[in-house]
Design an enzyme around this catalytic site. Sequence first.
Site, mmCIF file in Angstrom:
data_model
loop_
_atom_site.group_PDB
_atom_site.id
_atom_site.type_symbol
_atom_site.label_atom_id
_atom_site.label_comp_id
_atom_site.label_asym_id
_atom_site.label_seq_id
_atom_site.Cartn_x
_atom_site.Cartn_y
_atom_site.Cartn_z
ATOM 1 C CG ASP A 75 -2.098 0.951 0.907
ATOM 2 O OD1 ASP A 75 -2.739 0.789 -0.153
ATOM 3 O OD2 ASP A 75 -2.375 1.780 1.633
ATOM 4 C CB THR A 76 1.881 3.238 -2.449
ATOM 5 O OG1 THR A 76 2.786 2.139 -2.561
ATOM 6 C CG2 THR A 76 2.893 4.610 -2.814
ATOM 7 C CG PHE A 155 1.139 4.184 -11.652
ATOM 8 C CD1 PHE A 155 2.194 3.826 -11.623
ATOM 9 C CD2 PHE A 155 0.369 4.148 -10.547
ATOM 10 C CE1 PHE A 155 2.800 3.294 -10.497
ATOM 11 C CE2 PHE A 155 0.596 3.710 -9.490
ATOM 12 C CZ PHE A 155 1.928 3.022 -9.266
ATOM 13 N N GLY A 156 -0.449 7.452 -11.655
ATOM 14 C CA GLY A 156 -0.903 8.031 -10.343
ATOM 15 C C GLY A 156 -0.219 9.592 -10.413
ATOM 16 C CG ASP A 158 5.064 8.169 -11.103
ATOM 17 O OD1 ASP A 158 5.206 8.242 -9.893
ATOM 18 O OD2 ASP A 158 4.996 6.988 -11.843
ATOM 19 C CG HIS A 183 7.158 5.065 -3.554
ATOM 20 N ND1 HIS A 183 7.856 5.630 -4.446
ATOM 21 C CD2 HIS A 183 6.072 4.501 -3.828
ATOM 22 C CE1 HIS A 183 6.835 5.691 -5.370
ATOM 23 N NE2 HIS A 183 5.718 4.723 -5.139
ATOM 24 N NE ARG A 184 5.103 0.127 -6.859
ATOM 25 C CZ ARG A 184 4.424 1.366 -6.598
ATOM 26 N NH1 ARG A 184 3.668 1.513 -5.422
ATOM 27 N NH2 ARG A 184 4.325 2.146 -7.421
HETATM 28 P P1 IMP Z 1 -2.476 1.983 -3.525
HETATM 29 O O1 IMP Z 1 -3.644 2.080 -2.643
HETATM 30 O O2 IMP Z 1 -1.209 1.468 -2.925
HETATM 31 O O3 IMP Z 1 -2.863 1.333 -4.797
HETATM 32 O O4 IMP Z 1 -1.913 3.371 -4.109
HETATM 33 C C1 IMP Z 1 -2.523 4.440 -3.939
HETATM 34 C C2 IMP Z 1 -2.426 5.302 -4.745
HETATM 35 O O5 IMP Z 1 -1.285 6.243 -4.655
HETATM 36 C C3 IMP Z 1 -2.664 4.995 -6.289
HETATM 37 O O6 IMP Z 1 -3.867 4.806 -6.701
HETATM 38 C C4 IMP Z 1 -2.057 6.329 -6.860
HETATM 39 O O7 IMP Z 1 -2.606 7.120 -7.321
HETATM 40 C C5 IMP Z 1 -0.771 6.400 -5.943
HETATM 41 N N1 IMP Z 1 0.672 5.802 -6.040
HETATM 42 C C6 IMP Z 1 0.822 4.597 -5.718
HETATM 43 N N2 IMP Z 1 2.144 4.316 -5.942
HETATM 44 C C7 IMP Z 1 2.611 5.436 -6.785
HETATM 45 C C8 IMP Z 1 3.644 5.623 -7.439
HETATM 46 O O8 IMP Z 1 4.614 4.930 -7.729
HETATM 47 N N3 IMP Z 1 3.574 6.778 -8.140
HETATM 48 C C9 IMP Z 1 2.680 7.641 -8.358
HETATM 49 N N4 IMP Z 1 1.661 7.366 -7.740
HETATM 50 C C10 IMP Z 1 1.446 6.217 -7.028
#
Ligand code: IMP
Length: 200
Positions: A75-76, A155-156, A158, A183-184
């Site tokens: 989770d990020t 994505f997201g 970025d 981070h990941r």
């Molecule tokens: P999740 O709940 O871990 O899927 O991530 C939550 C949201 O954080 C995602 O829908 C993206 O909008 C954003 N996100 C997660 N990882 C990244 C990344 O590596 N780059 C940019 N946005 C990210």
Amino acid sequence: MYKDNNMKTLVFATNNEHKLSEVKNLLEGVIAIKSLKEINLDGDIPETADTLEGNATQKAEFIYSRINSDCFADDTGLEVEALGGEPGVYSARYAGENCSFSDNVNKLLNNMKEKTNRKARFRTVICLIENGEKHYFEGVVNGTIIEEGVGNMGFGYDPIFRPDGFDVTFAEMSLDEKNKISHRGIATAKLVDYLKKKNL
Ligand code: IMP
């Protein structure tokens, strides 16, 4: 237990194809990764906790209870200092349920108007469930929220995140470049380290 060419196999509990290719790239040759699609498990995974750790645990437990095989989930969140850590755990649905990546980016840029402190960080928490036991790995990258999106990779958030020490955004980096510092990437490297030490 899933096996792929006799290599230890872990299921990655995600439906996000971007994350999947980032993590597969990082774990190549170390361990085989199967996506939920590859094991024919579809449907939404609940993520209703109010911390990244809670959500990573909830997603991993949900999948583990269905497949009874070792798996992990991440989770990020993007934590912006001037917004008190928002959007954080709510990064995916910052602009509302079923919103797009660009809806989220636009809402964030709007909330950052006139903010001089543009410091932010991405934080990832991975929860691995191995033989029923949980292990956690964290990765953090510090950076800056720029004024408008640049780049079309990734994505997201970025396009609006420029990591410290670089003059480009994550969306201007190749997958390999981003993985080295993200981070990941950091959290996954810790997972790889753990798996290698166990000689899996
Ligand atoms: P999740 O709940 O871990 O899927 O991530 C939550 C949201 O954080 C995602 O829908 C993206 O909008 C954003 N996100 C997660 N990882 C990244 C990344 O590596 N780059 C940019 N946005 C990210």
